[in-house]
Design a protein around this motif. Sequence first.
Motif, mmCIF file in Angstrom:
data_model
loop_
_atom_site.group_PDB
_atom_site.id
_atom_site.type_symbol
_atom_site.label_atom_id
_atom_site.label_comp_id
_atom_site.label_asym_id
_atom_site.label_seq_id
_atom_site.Cartn_x
_atom_site.Cartn_y
_atom_site.Cartn_z
ATOM 1 N N ASP A 90 5.176 5.278 -5.202
ATOM 2 C CA ASP A 90 4.380 3.991 -4.847
ATOM 3 C C ASP A 90 4.366 2.964 -5.738
ATOM 4 N N GLY A 91 4.272 3.282 -6.903
ATOM 5 C CA GLY A 91 4.353 2.063 -7.948
ATOM 6 C C GLY A 91 5.842 1.297 -7.835
ATOM 7 N N LEU A 92 6.980 2.106 -7.782
ATOM 8 C CA LEU A 92 8.266 1.374 -7.724
ATOM 9 C C LEU A 92 8.400 0.867 -6.207
ATOM 10 N N VAL A 93 7.755 1.356 -5.378
ATOM 11 C CA VAL A 93 7.864 0.739 -3.869
ATOM 12 C C VAL A 93 7.376 -0.583 -3.991
ATOM 13 N N SER A 94 6.250 -0.697 -4.599
ATOM 14 C CA SER A 94 5.354 -2.055 -4.966
ATOM 15 C C SER A 94 5.950 -2.877 -5.583
ATOM 16 N N VAL A 95 6.754 -2.436 -6.817
ATOM 17 C CA VAL A 95 7.757 -3.533 -7.276
ATOM 18 C C VAL A 95 8.735 -3.853 -6.464
#
Length: 150
Positions: A90-95
């Motif tokens: 989810d962190g990379l999706v948010s980025v």
Amino acid sequence: MGEAPAATTSARGWAALGAMYLLWGTYYVSIRVGVRQFPPFLLVGIEFEIAGVVLYLAARRFEPASRAGLTARQWRKAAVAGTLLLVGGDGLVSVGEQHVAASVASVLIATIPLWMVVGDLVRGRLRWGWPLLAGLAVGLGGAALTAGGT
């Protein structure tokens, strides 16, 4: 314990599926809105914190086996899984959602089952068949149809 009537089980199943679609579908839109106000990893960290507390309290309330709490080993496993999801998922999706529409992100995420199938096919754990192809087509087609350009 007796089995629940089929109609009740079916109704509960459909209700759960509908809730999952609604929550999962709005999740990517909420990320898109959230990254306008918060740094991506902070946003996901806040989401994980809230979800973790809610799920932990629900488990303690409704699952008798969890009332004793988690073992150190279970905490370690949860910490590893949570960190990988936070940073790699989810962190990379948010980025990414700082640069692409939520609809694009959700369609890309919807391809995960396709890649899992490809991996199983390559390893010889799965064979092509109409049910497999139909399931992939319906899933990816549905995700593409709902992608409106948020």
